[in-house]
Scaffold this motif. Structure first.
Motif, PDB file in Angstrom:
ATOM      1  N   VAL A 118      47.290  28.045  30.322  1.00  0.00           N
ATOM      2  CA  VAL A 118      47.675  28.368  31.704  1.00  0.00           C
ATOM      3  C   VAL A 118      46.409  28.601  32.541  1.00  0.00           C
ATOM      4  O   VAL A 118      46.272  28.078  33.653  1.00  0.00           O
ATOM      5  N   ARG A 119      45.447  29.367  31.993  1.00  0.00           N
ATOM      6  CA  ARG A 119      44.194  29.662  32.706  1.00  0.00           C
ATOM      7  C   ARG A 119      43.384  28.393  32.942  1.00  0.00           C
ATOM      8  O   ARG A 119      42.904  28.140  34.051  1.00  0.00           O
ATOM      9  N   LYS A 125      44.814  26.159  35.692  1.00  0.00           N
ATOM     10  CA  LYS A 125      44.546  26.746  37.022  1.00  0.00           C
ATOM     11  C   LYS A 125      43.081  26.520  37.405  1.00  0.00           C
ATOM     12  O   LYS A 125      42.783  26.115  38.528  1.00  0.00           O
ATOM     13  N   VAL A 165      55.066  22.383  36.339  1.00  0.00           N
ATOM     14  CA  VAL A 165      54.371  23.017  37.456  1.00  0.00           C
ATOM     15  C   VAL A 165      55.325  24.009  38.119  1.00  0.00           C
ATOM     16  O   VAL A 165      56.466  23.670  38.440  1.00  0.00           O
ATOM     17  N   ASN A 167      44.005  23.608  39.688  1.00  0.00           N
ATOM     18  CA  ASN A 167      44.643  24.510  40.653  1.00  0.00           C
ATOM     19  C   ASN A 167      46.169  24.558  40.576  1.00  0.00           C
ATOM     20  O   ASN A 167      46.828  24.916  41.539  1.00  0.00           O
ATOM     21  N   LEU A 168      46.746  24.188  39.428  1.00  0.00           N
ATOM     22  CA  LEU A 168      48.198  24.264  39.293  1.00  0.00           C
ATOM     23  C   LEU A 168      48.592  25.485  38.468  1.00  0.00           C
ATOM     24  O   LEU A 168      47.905  25.833  37.509  1.00  0.00           O
ATOM     25  N   ASP A 169      49.690  26.112  38.863  1.00  0.00           N
ATOM     26  CA  ASP A 169      50.292  27.176  38.060  1.00  0.00           C
ATOM     27  C   ASP A 169      51.333  26.495  37.184  1.00  0.00           C
ATOM     28  O   ASP A 169      52.211  25.792  37.693  1.00  0.00           O
ATOM     29  N   HIS A 205      48.075  31.649  26.970  1.00  0.00           N
ATOM     30  CA  HIS A 205      47.358  32.175  28.134  1.00  0.00           C
ATOM     31  C   HIS A 205      46.182  31.261  28.462  1.00  0.00           C
ATOM     32  O   HIS A 205      45.902  30.974  29.636  1.00  0.00           O
ATOM     33  N   GLU A 217      54.045  26.573  33.664  1.00  0.00           N
ATOM     34  CA  GLU A 217      54.828  27.341  32.696  1.00  0.00           C
ATOM     35  C   GLU A 217      54.931  26.460  31.452  1.00  0.00           C
ATOM     36  O   GLU A 217      55.318  25.293  31.536  1.00  0.00           O
ATOM     37  N   GLY A 238      53.810  26.223  40.587  1.00  0.00           N
ATOM     38  CA  GLY A 238      53.134  26.614  41.828  1.00  0.00           C
ATOM     39  C   GLY A 238      51.756  25.992  41.908  1.00  0.00           C
ATOM     40  O   GLY A 238      51.324  25.252  41.029  1.00  0.00           O
ATOM     41  N   GLY A 239      51.067  26.318  43.003  1.00  0.00           N
ATOM     42  CA  GLY A 239      49.732  25.789  43.214  1.00  0.00           C
ATOM     43  C   GLY A 239      49.772  24.413  43.844  1.00  0.00           C
ATOM     44  O   GLY A 239      50.835  23.812  43.996  1.00  0.00           O
TER      45      GLY A 239
END
Length: 137
Positions: free
Chosen positions: A53-54, A57, A93, A61-63, A50, A65, A95-96
């Motif tokens: 991932v945080r 972001k 990546v 600014n990337l989401d 977690h 996995e 998203g974002g």
């Protein structure tokens, strides 16, 4: 007075469709003016996955996995009262839009680099991650 204990950090090796690795130029200590994979420190009671991932972001600014655990790395510098244990993941990546969320702060620049043309001054935990990646490939 703060007790000197090892700190826990996370980082992510994020690759684009060309196989290039996302690197950020560190604007602050530790390891100011070195190129690094993005990441940061774990918050209390937060899982490492977690946390990575945080941090990604928050920084770029990337989401992402997480696709696997790449390696662990240690940075021990008693002269600077630093001891970091870094858990480094591989990620994709999902998203974002890539953006420097720390402009004028922790990150001076961001760039995608091919594995065979990495910048010279790598942060120590990033060098360990690249070695692990090269062994794996």
């Amino acid at each position: 007075m703060e007790t000197a204990v090892p700190r826990l950090g996370v980082g992510a090796v994020i690759r684009n469709d060309q196989g290039e690795i996302l690197m950020v130029l560190r604007n602050r200590e530790p390891e100011k003016d070195t190129w690094s994979i993005p990441g940061g420190k774990i918050d209390l009671y937060e899982t490492m996955e977690h946390g990575v991932v945080r941090e990604i972001k928050e920084e770029v600014n990337l989401d992402i996995e997480v696709t696997g655990l790449l390696c662990t790395a240690e940075t021990i510098r008693p002269e600077k009262m630093e001891h970091w244990v870094s858990v480094i993941y591989e990620a994709v990546v999902v998203g974002g839009e890539l953006r420097n969320m720390e402009e004028g702060g922790a990150i001076g620049a961001m760039e995608w680099f091919p594995l065979n043309r990495l910048p010279d001054k790598l942060a120590s935990f990033t060098a360990a991650a690249i070695e692990a990646l090269q062994r794996k490939e």
